[in-house]
Design a protein around this motif. Structure first.
Motif, short mmCIF file in Angstrom:
data_model
loop_
_atom_site.label_atom_id
_atom_site.label_comp_id
_atom_site.label_asym_id
_atom_site.label_seq_id
_atom_site.Cartn_x
_atom_site.Cartn_y
_atom_site.Cartn_z
N LEU A 124 29.33 52.36 50.83
CA LEU A 124 29.87 51.32 51.69
C LEU A 124 31.36 51.09 51.42
CD1 LEU A 124 28.04 48.09 52.72
CD2 LEU A 124 30.42 47.98 52.01
N LEU A 125 31.74 51.10 50.14
CA LEU A 125 33.15 50.90 49.81
C LEU A 125 34.00 52.06 50.30
CD1 LEU A 125 32.87 49.41 46.19
CD2 LEU A 125 33.03 48.20 48.37
N ASN A 126 33.49 53.27 50.16
CA ASN A 126 34.22 54.45 50.64
C ASN A 126 34.31 54.46 52.16
OD1 ASN A 126 34.76 55.58 48.09
ND2 ASN A 126 32.76 56.59 48.04
N ASP A 127 33.20 54.17 52.81
CA ASP A 127 33.15 54.24 54.27
C ASP A 127 34.03 53.16 54.91
OD1 ASP A 127 31.70 55.45 56.69
OD2 ASP A 127 31.36 53.30 56.98
N SER A 128 34.04 51.97 54.34
CA SER A 128 34.83 50.88 54.90
C SER A 128 36.31 51.03 54.57
CB SER A 128 34.33 49.53 54.36
OG SER A 128 34.58 49.41 52.97
N GLY A 129 36.60 51.75 53.49
CA GLY A 129 37.98 51.89 53.06
C GLY A 129 38.54 50.61 52.48
N ALA A 130 37.67 49.81 51.88
CA ALA A 130 38.09 48.50 51.35
C ALA A 130 39.24 48.66 50.35
CB ALA A 130 36.91 47.81 50.68
N ALA A 131 40.30 47.89 50.56
CA ALA A 131 41.45 47.92 49.66
C ALA A 131 41.21 47.02 48.45
CB ALA A 131 42.71 47.48 50.39
N VAL A 132 40.38 45.98 48.66
CA VAL A 132 40.07 45.01 47.60
C VAL A 132 38.56 44.80 47.58
CG1 VAL A 132 40.48 42.69 46.70
CG2 VAL A 132 42.28 43.85 48.00
N VAL A 133 38.01 44.67 46.36
CA VAL A 133 36.58 44.43 46.20
C VAL A 133 36.40 43.20 45.33
CG1 VAL A 133 34.37 45.40 45.51
CG2 VAL A 133 36.20 46.93 46.30
N CYS A 134 35.67 42.21 45.85
CA CYS A 134 35.39 40.98 45.11
C CYS A 134 33.91 40.92 44.76
CB CYS A 134 35.76 39.75 45.94
SG CYS A 134 37.46 39.70 46.53
N ALA A 135 33.59 40.40 43.58
CA ALA A 135 32.20 40.26 43.17
C ALA A 135 32.05 39.06 42.25
CB ALA A 135 31.70 41.53 42.47
N ASP A 136 30.91 38.37 42.35
CA ASP A 136 30.66 37.23 41.49
C ASP A 136 29.96 37.68 40.21
OD1 ASP A 136 28.04 37.75 42.27
OD2 ASP A 136 27.76 35.89 43.38
N ASP A 137 29.64 36.73 39.34
CA ASP A 137 29.05 37.06 38.05
C ASP A 137 27.75 37.83 38.17
OD1 ASP A 137 31.06 35.97 36.53
OD2 ASP A 137 30.06 34.06 36.19
N ASP A 138 26.98 37.56 39.22
CA ASP A 138 25.68 38.22 39.39
C ASP A 138 25.80 39.65 39.87
OD1 ASP A 138 23.51 36.03 38.97
OD2 ASP A 138 24.98 35.04 40.25
N HIS A 139 26.98 40.05 40.36
CA HIS A 139 27.10 41.37 40.97
C HIS A 139 28.28 42.20 40.47
CE1 HIS A 139 24.87 38.75 43.81
NE2 HIS A 139 24.08 39.81 43.84
N VAL A 140 29.07 41.63 39.56
CA VAL A 140 30.21 42.38 39.07
C VAL A 140 29.77 43.65 38.33
CG1 VAL A 140 30.37 41.07 36.91
CG2 VAL A 140 32.41 42.16 37.84
N ASP A 141 28.66 43.59 37.60
CA ASP A 141 28.17 44.79 36.91
C ASP A 141 27.67 45.84 37.89
OD1 ASP A 141 28.58 44.11 34.16
OD2 ASP A 141 26.93 42.68 34.32
N VAL A 142 27.07 45.38 39.00
CA VAL A 142 26.58 46.31 40.02
C VAL A 142 27.75 47.09 40.63
CG1 VAL A 142 25.42 46.49 42.25
CG2 VAL A 142 24.58 44.87 40.54
N VAL A 143 28.79 46.35 41.02
CA VAL A 143 29.95 47.00 41.61
C VAL A 143 30.65 47.90 40.60
CG1 VAL A 143 32.21 46.62 42.67
CG2 VAL A 143 30.29 45.14 43.28
N ASP A 144 30.78 47.43 39.37
CA ASP A 144 31.44 48.23 38.35
C ASP A 144 30.68 49.52 38.08
OD1 ASP A 144 33.82 48.00 36.51
OD2 ASP A 144 32.26 48.46 35.03
N GLY A 145 29.36 49.46 38.15
CA GLY A 145 28.55 50.65 37.94
C GLY A 145 28.72 51.68 39.04
#
Length: 328
Positions: A124-145
């Protein structure tokens, strides 16, 4: 069933009016309202609660300033009009600050389904071409992984207290940002978005709304459901769901109060309805069934509730009849 009792309404998608494109210097290619509804309410009703989360209430004046700070934040990161900003988080006050800030600098919000993991997030991040990614405490590990599979450079912002290597702190970035209006041309209405489908074939598809929802459709939906400034709206479904975010935004357009439940839980939702005298909410039929079950086991005073708007899936008539009986 009349408006004096709980009304169960099924959401119909308004027809989109085709508008012929015309040359424009604006970052968006359609006609959009230039009025910033949040700034209007901040001036006219500065002390009125815009958001309520638990024991915390944020008035329109404060939310307006925080949205300005968020706009400055993304501008200073080097974001340009139509850049995408992905957000993976439960419903929160930060989410409203960010979404309003993005609108003010013509950026595109990309809500990320918080049930995705690993390569699904990376896709999803690659397809959208997101320049910035935000995540809260419950999901920061998911995004980082998922980062090893994400192509190219991204700015990663942790909106909570958990801050991993390579991540910036939202609180720190906001503390250094001015709260005055940014001298940039934002988008009117509800702002631009790219919302990913959960289709049954292939990868999710990004539904891009470069102009957000046009003002005609906003006014049409407000009229259809009889929404008004005195409403208190409960946002309890997942914010990555287009309709959940849409109806919360509609109430902000009106200058109504939005009560936030980070993640749906039936007893908690009923408690919030009773405590805050909630008048409206949007949810899928599955959540409605859980709500009705919980209300039968432990009744709350829901006399303020006048409209539950249903969508995302067909609602069995038997459930509607039962809900009207149980919810009053």
């Amino acid at each position: 069933m009349g408006w004096r009792r709980t009304r169960l309404a099924t959401r119909r998608r308004p027809r989109q009016r085709q508008v012929q494109a015309r040359p424009s210097s604006r970052p968006y290619d359609c006609f959009v309202a230039d009025v910033d509804f949040l700034a209007v309410h901040a001036e006219g009703s500065p002390d009125k609660p815009a958001l309520i989360l638990g024991e915390r209430a944020v008035d329109f004046s404060t939310l307006n300033k925080r949205a300005n700070q968020a706009a400055h934040l993304f501008h200073e990161l080097g974001c340009e009009p139509q850049d995408r900003v992905a957000i993976m988080a439960f419903n929160s006050i930060h989410g409203f600050e960010i979404s309003n800030g993005l609108r003010r600098v013509s950026l595109v919000a990309v809500p990320v389904n918080y049930r995705l993991r690993g390569s699904e997030v990376a896709y999803l991040l690659n397809d959208s071409g997101a320049a910035v990614v935000c995540a809260d405490d419950d999901h920061v590990d998911v995004v980082d992984g998922a980062r090893p599979e994400v192509n190219g450079h991204r700015h990663y912002i942790a909106t909570g207290n958990k801050r991993l290597e390579g991540w910036s702190s939202y609180a720190e970035l906001m503390s250094g940002a001015p709260d005055g209006a940014l001298a940039a041309q934002g988008s009117g209405g509800l702002g631009a978005s790219m919302i990913y489908t959960s289709g049954t074939t292939g990868h999710p598809k990004g539904a891009w709304r470069p102009n957000g929802v046009n003002i005609e459709n906003v006014l049409q939906v407000i009229s259809i459901f009889g929404l008004n400034q005195s409403d208190v709206h409960l946002m309890c479904g997942p914010g990555y769901h287009s309709a959940v975010a849409f109806f919360a935004a509609l109430h902000q357009v009106l200058g109504a109060t939005v009560v936030i439940q980070p993640k749906f839980e039936a007893d908690g939702a009923l408690d919030l309805m009773e405590r805050n005298r909630v008048t409206t909410s949007f949810m899928a039929p599955t959540l409605l069934k859980r709500l009705v079950d919980a209300q039968e086991l432990k009744p709350r005073d829901l006399s303020s509730l006048r409209a539950l708007i249903l969508g995302a899936a067909p609602c069995p008539n038997a459930l509607k009849v039962r809900a009207e009986s149980v919810l009053g």
